[in-house]
Design an enzyme around this catalytic site. Structure first.
Site, PDB file in Angstrom:
ATOM      1  N   CYS A 157       0.868  -1.101  -0.083  1.00 23.90           N
ATOM      2  CA  CYS A 157      -0.079  -0.108  -0.153  1.00 23.90           C
ATOM      3  C   CYS A 157       0.764   1.297   0.083  1.00 23.90           C
ATOM      4  O   CYS A 157       1.565   1.541   0.780  1.00 23.90           O
ATOM      5  CB  CYS A 157      -0.981   0.160   1.180  1.00 23.90           C
ATOM      6  SG  CYS A 157      -1.906   1.601   1.607  1.00 23.90           S
TER       7      CYS A 157
ATOM      8  N   CYS B 176      -0.131   3.981   2.441  1.00 25.53           N
ATOM      9  CA  CYS B 176       0.352   3.609   3.799  1.00 25.53           C
ATOM     10  C   CYS B 176       1.679   4.167   4.110  1.00 25.53           C
ATOM     11  O   CYS B 176       2.024   4.431   5.237  1.00 25.53           O
ATOM     12  CB  CYS B 176      -0.042   2.285   4.007  1.00 25.53           C
ATOM     13  SG  CYS B 176      -1.522   1.580   3.732  1.00 25.53           S
TER      14      CYS B 176
END
Length: 322
Positions: free
Chosen positions: A79, A82
């Site tokens: 991700c 993230c």
């Protein structure tokens, strides 16, 4: 199985009131037990950011949330957003110096936790305060927005639950944080009472709470649980339509108004329940007035003395009486 104080519901009804008040009582008990054992001690800055998995979730998140707000960062290695958000949260966890704890959960390795929190996409950030789960935000967020959210979180933790966080010592060794205290002497009975409530065994729940109060009459969680179980018992056989019709037709009938107020509270209409009984106090006198007043005080206990609705209703009751 989730602990009895874990609530994922945002619905403002009796169940939510019950969960919040039980959470507060549990947090107070946890802090008292930690103090009895000599205090929690200080933690190192490195201990403010932890990796959590399903096996350690109850210990590292739910139990510790009685001492400090726990912010959960759901992330994954693949991700990209993230990788932008997580370092900001980690830096703020250290900057806030124990006012919250950051728990990082890898969704690829902890699918069950992801499902329990209803995470639809990552990054997703939640908080747990006194066992209560709160969604904070999803997706990338600016640092200013994150700071505002964290300020609101720590304010709620302190004002509603008395949770002020951890003491941080820059010279402390990482890993020296005190683990959560062992179960208290009444936890088994309280869990049995909560299970009985969930199963609809109201008589069993009442007995379990009464057993705790027989040994410890001031036990906050048992007092709250007993008040709620007795309330649910009272409304169990009600015909809601009949109760509300009688209350509408007989505004001075104490029994009719009390029954309707009980029904209001169970349905989550807290202010309606309080207002109904305060109006009945104004219409009655003598023993009838005292009966209504005592039931109103019982309903205050169900909701909790620090709830703003209770505080306002207490003032209105005083005006009605005097």
């Amino acid at each position: 199985m989730q602990p009895r104080n874990m609530s994922m519901s945002g619905v403002v009804d009796l169940a939510a009131v019950k969960a919040a008040q039980e959470a507060k009582a549990k947090a107070e008990q946890t802090r008292a037990e930690v103090a009895r054992q000599g205090g929690a001690g200080a933690v190192a800055p490195a201990d403010l950011v932890i990796d959590v998995d399903e096996a350690g979730f109850e210990r590292e998140v739910l139990q510790r949330s009685a001492e400090v707000p726990v912010v959960i960062d759901f992330w994954a290695e693949w991700c990209q957003p993230c990788k932008q958000l997580s370092p900001v949260l980690e830096r703020l966890a250290v900057e806030y110096a124990g006012r919250f704890l950051l728990a990082k959960i890898d969704v690829d390795a902890n699918q069950m936790l992801m499902q329990q929190f209803g995470v639809q996409g990552i990054p997703a950030v939640f908080a747990v305060v006194a066992g209560q789960a709160l969604p904070l935000f999803q997706g990338a967020a600016g640092e200013e927005q994150i700071r505002q959210t964290l300020e609101q979180l720590v304010q709620v933790a302190e004002q509603r639950f008395g949770i002020t966080g951890l003491t941080v010592d820059p010279d402390a060794q990482p890993g020296a944080a005190v683990t959560a205290p062992q179960e208290g002497p009444y936890d088994a009975a309280l869990n049995a009472a909560a299970d009985a409530l969930d199963a609809g065994d109201l008589a069993g729940a009442v007995r379990a709470y009464q057993n705790v109060l027989a040994d410890d009459p001031a036990h906050p969680e048992a007092k709250l649980g007993l008040a709620q179980a007795e309330l649910l018992q009272r409304v169990q056989g009600f015909d809601p339509q009949k109760v509300r019709q009688e209350a509408a037709e007989k505004p001075k009938d104490v029994d009719a108004q009390i029954a309707a107020a009980d029904l209001d509270l169970v349905g989550g209409h807290v202010e309606d329940a309080f207002g109904r009984l305060i109006e009945t106090v104004q219409r009655t006198a003598g023993d009838d007035r005292d009966t209504v007043r005592r039931r109103l005080l019982e309903l205050f206990e169900v909701v909790g003395p620090e709830d703003p609705r209770v505080i306002g209703a207490r003032r209105a009751l005083a005006r009605a009486l005097f």
